[in-house]
Design an enzyme around this catalytic site. Sequence first.
Site, PDB file in Angstrom:
ATOM      1  N   ASP A 170       0.748  -1.172  -0.122  1.00 45.09           N
ATOM      2  CA  ASP A 170       0.047  -0.154   0.173  1.00 45.09           C
ATOM      3  C   ASP A 170       1.034   1.177   0.121  1.00 45.09           C
ATOM      4  O   ASP A 170       1.847   1.158   0.735  1.00 45.09           O
ATOM      5  CB  ASP A 170      -0.949   0.104   1.277  1.00 45.09           C
ATOM      6  CG  ASP A 170      -2.106   0.873   1.114  1.00 45.09           C
ATOM      7  OD1 ASP A 170      -2.229   1.574  -0.253  1.00 45.09           O
ATOM      8  OD2 ASP A 170      -2.703   1.292   1.991  1.00 45.09           O
ATOM      9  N   HIS A 203       2.612   3.266  -8.931  1.00 46.23           N
ATOM     10  CA  HIS A 203       2.328   1.664  -9.127  1.00 46.23           C
ATOM     11  C   HIS A 203       3.804   1.114  -9.993  1.00 46.23           C
ATOM     12  O   HIS A 203       4.206  -0.243  -9.642  1.00 46.23           O
ATOM     13  CB  HIS A 203       1.299   1.508  -9.928  1.00 46.23           C
ATOM     14  CG  HIS A 203      -0.012   1.866  -9.264  1.00 46.23           C
ATOM     15  ND1 HIS A 203      -0.314   1.602  -7.897  1.00 46.23           N
ATOM     16  CD2 HIS A 203      -1.155   2.626  -9.682  1.00 46.23           C
ATOM     17  CE1 HIS A 203      -1.365   2.095  -7.598  1.00 46.23           C
ATOM     18  NE2 HIS A 203      -1.992   2.715  -8.511  1.00 46.23           N
ATOM     19  N   LEU A 233      10.475 -21.104  -4.407  1.00 47.94           N
ATOM     20  CA  LEU A 233       9.703 -20.030  -4.136  1.00 47.94           C
ATOM     21  C   LEU A 233       7.956 -19.889  -4.878  1.00 47.94           C
ATOM     22  O   LEU A 233       8.118 -19.812  -6.163  1.00 47.94           O
ATOM     23  CB  LEU A 233      10.249 -18.613  -4.057  1.00 47.94           C
ATOM     24  CG  LEU A 233       8.994 -17.344  -3.674  1.00 47.94           C
ATOM     25  CD1 LEU A 233       8.863 -17.400  -2.133  1.00 47.94           C
ATOM     26  CD2 LEU A 233       9.783 -16.276  -4.039  1.00 47.94           C
TER      27      LEU A 233
END
Length: 256
Positions: free
Chosen positions: A36, A53, A147
């Site tokens: 955020d 972003h 991962l």
Amino acid sequence: MLNKLKKQKKSIQSDTHSYQELSAENIPKHIAIIMDGNGRWAKKRGLPRVAGHREGMNVIRKIVKYSNRLGVNILTLYAFSTENWKRPKTEVDFLMRLPERFLNVELPTLIEENVVVRVTGEKENLPQYTKRAVEKAIEETKHNDGLVLNFALNYGSRSEIIDGIKSVIKDVEGGKMAIEDLNDSTFSRYLMTADLDDPDLLIRTSGELRLSNFMLWQLAYSEFWFTEVLWPDFKEEHFEEAIRVYQKRQRRYGGV
Ligand code: FPP
């Protein structure tokens, strides 16, 4: 050039140093992040929100690399919620282009680094180009076993739970399941995360202290770590701090 070398050396030293400070036996297996603060980061610089972003996407590269090195099993990143469609169209379009932009560059590295890409969310309603990019990455990394990089994309926890309930009802009505068999662990199998262990650690950046419809079921016993740092400013050292705090916590799961 000299500066670049110096910088490189410094980062290797600090990486090595910090890694030693963490207990290798107690690295959270599943870390979930609510990334955020992109908009505020951009605003502070007089830039359009989408610049935040874009910068946020670059942070993902670093955190994926670092998670892999630390031996984290699953990294879930909240990239787009079902509520984010309410944003201006230009911003939504930009966000929907990010998986493609990210994967166009990063997919070869992810393959090489044994990362498995997956998506938790409603893929059907994504634009074709977003769906194509993530499906390609999922396909090309499906034989890896390192991962798990799990993008929560077009994800909303309440609708996930409601869909789960509907499926349970169908299975009970269809005789595939007895109502008495419904419990925490059987219900978990009806969620989009059926094959993933619950997050051990949740990180949220930017100082907001809420879950925003993210993994409400799965986070029941996770440890939370919040930071004022905006996602585009988030660095390995912050990630490491979150893990260090996690390692000091005692998880009791309701016991004593
Ligand atoms: C919240 O910040 C962030 C998002 C809604 C998008 C997060 C997406 C990325 C970090 C990049 C995703 C990249 C890939 C590859 C999927 P905000 O815009 O709500 O920030 P604000 O609260 O400061 O306005």
